[in-house]
Design a protein around this motif. Structure first.
Motif, PDB file in Angstrom:
ATOM      1  N   TYR A   3       7.554   0.661   7.250  1.00  0.00           N
ATOM      2  CA  TYR A   3       7.490   1.085   5.855  1.00  0.00           C
ATOM      3  C   TYR A   3       6.196   1.849   5.561  1.00  0.00           C
ATOM      4  O   TYR A   3       6.169   2.817   4.824  1.00  0.00           O
ATOM      5  N   TYR A   4       5.118   1.396   6.180  1.00  0.00           N
ATOM      6  CA  TYR A   4       3.834   2.033   5.908  1.00  0.00           C
ATOM      7  C   TYR A   4       3.724   3.404   6.553  1.00  0.00           C
ATOM      8  O   TYR A   4       3.201   4.339   5.962  1.00  0.00           O
ATOM      9  N   SER A   5       4.228   3.487   7.809  1.00  0.00           N
ATOM     10  CA  SER A   5       3.858   4.636   8.638  1.00  0.00           C
ATOM     11  C   SER A   5       4.476   5.946   8.180  1.00  0.00           C
ATOM     12  O   SER A   5       4.120   7.001   8.669  1.00  0.00           O
ATOM     13  N   HIS A   7       3.894   7.075   5.401  1.00  0.00           N
ATOM     14  CA  HIS A   7       2.952   7.616   4.426  1.00  0.00           C
ATOM     15  C   HIS A   7       1.668   8.078   5.099  1.00  0.00           C
ATOM     16  O   HIS A   7       1.359   7.663   6.205  1.00  0.00           O
ATOM     17  N   ALA A   8       0.933   8.919   4.373  1.00  0.00           N
ATOM     18  CA  ALA A   8      -0.291   9.489   4.929  1.00  0.00           C
ATOM     19  C   ALA A   8      -1.459   8.525   4.779  1.00  0.00           C
ATOM     20  O   ALA A   8      -1.555   7.788   3.797  1.00  0.00           O
ATOM     21  N   LYS A   9      -2.344   8.559   5.752  1.00  0.00           N
ATOM     22  CA  LYS A   9      -3.598   7.815   5.638  1.00  0.00           C
ATOM     23  C   LYS A   9      -4.689   8.791   5.230  1.00  0.00           C
ATOM     24  O   LYS A   9      -4.627   9.977   5.558  1.00  0.00           O
TER      25      LYS A   9
END
Lengths: 224, 224
Positions: A3-5, A7-9
């Motif tokens: 779910y996180y990956s 999105h951009a860091k």
DNA sequence: TCAAAAGTGTTAGATTTACACCCATGA
DNA sequence: TCATGGGTGTAAATCTAACACTTTTGA
């Protein structure tokens, strides 16, 4: 793909607004930026948040890197996150302000980092959104000062009432009535008069006072 | 290796505290978390900050995703960045609060996202640090309410003085004197009495008032 | 002896708080 | 006709703001 990956860091930094009170003026520590982009511009002192530290810890670490001091009074100002606030990369920065007694900050450390005390009312144009950060920090600090006894962090442990009044005048940018000011101070039992006398600023000498944290905690009624 | 690249990047999210005023109580929108970790727990509505949007834009986008409303009154609460605040990955979150008129928020959207209005004085335990976020948002909003005319965002365009007073009582958690309250309102010319009468809450009916932005800007003196 | 900062009370005005009754209406 | 919420003014108390002179001492 979690779910996180999807999105951009981004990089997250902290910037420190360090307030000091000297020569009757409220000052802030600024220095010439040592790295690109923006090398040579006036700037706040900052640093990146590491993967394994909280943002508060990052701010405390950065503050102690610069000043050599620990456990400073420090509060978050807020997050600054325009897309292009940093001309190099996307960096979101969280500003913190800290209050220090200028006497605790040695000339040695100051020169080592090449920073200077600049009058908050006469600041140069700073790198990126740093002027805005200072503006907001000042606004928050001002509010706090009326409602909590935090001004003492800007003074030595022992201070005269004239010093305290000058501090409030510098922060508010307006003069206060001496008698009314002292009347209010007298009502606050946690501002203790000592028997010591300071003669550095007058021939007659002025009594030194001290802020008693313990007694403030017992009866925390502050309003100035 | 650039100056930036030696540092870690992290995910940054925004979390929205949406305040509404209904049934004489201050409420906040919460929902059951739809994803792991924490699936099923009560939670604020949030989203990630994209690489090419400011944090304010991310908050506005998230708000409009949830409510379908744009240009809401919205203020930053601050950044929350404990290392393990998110049980899955390192995520720094920036909280925003928004004020909406509950009538503008349709049941359709509410059900679609499965969110509910919860009484701020009777909140369940929420995911991660979301209770803390709400606490801080409430504190900031309360302060603001006394000093700027923002409470009107929680009311319909036309409102009775009783509604307005109930709003202030709900936010402060204390009763106000009706006559003193109305006396103050009368001094503020930008709170305009209309000739319209609302009969929904009394037989006699109460005059409806309206906040005039333009006239407030001309003479912005607010204090409640 | 005088310049410079420390220290000290009182009063008028402004603001805040407390308080109780009549009004209009629909049920 | 009566129960319900809407609407109104005054007086006491508190808080705030304005104001000027004496003290001490080192130069």
């Amino acid at each position: 793909m979690t779910y996180y990956s999807q999105h951009a860091k981004v990089w997250v930094s902290v910037d420190c607004i360090i307030f000091g009170f000297d020569e009757g003026k409220l000052k802030v520590l600024i220095g010439r930026r040592q790295m690109d982009p923006g090398r040579g511009e006036w700037s706040l002192y900052g640093g990146f948040v590491a993967a394994d530290e909280s943002i508060d810890d990052a701010a405390a670490r950065t503050l102690s890197e610069l000043t050599g001091l620990r456990n400073l009074y420090m509060r978050q100002v807020g997050a600054f996150g325009s897309v292009d606030r940093d001309p190099g990369e996307r960096v979101i920065s969280i500003a913190y302000y800290a209050l220090i007694n200028v006497k605790d900050y040695g000339e040695r450390q100051r020169l080592e980092h090449g920073v200077e005390w600049a009058d908050v009312n006469n600041l140069p144009s700073l790198y990126s959104d740093h002027n805005e950060m200072i503006r907001k920090a000042l606004k928050l600090m001002r509010q706090k000062l009326h409602v909590e006894p935090v001004g003492f962090h800007l003074l030595p442990n022992l201070f005269t009432l004239t010093q305290l009044q000058n501090l409030y005048e510098a922060v508010n940018g307006e003069e206060l009535d001496k008698r009314n000011f002292r009347k209010r101070i007298k009502e606050m039992d946690f501002i203790e008069k000592t028997e010591l006398i300071d003669k550095t600023s007058s021939k007659r000498g002025a009594f030194l006072y001290r802020f008693n944290h313990r007694s403030y905690n017992e009866d925390p009624n502050f309003k100035l």
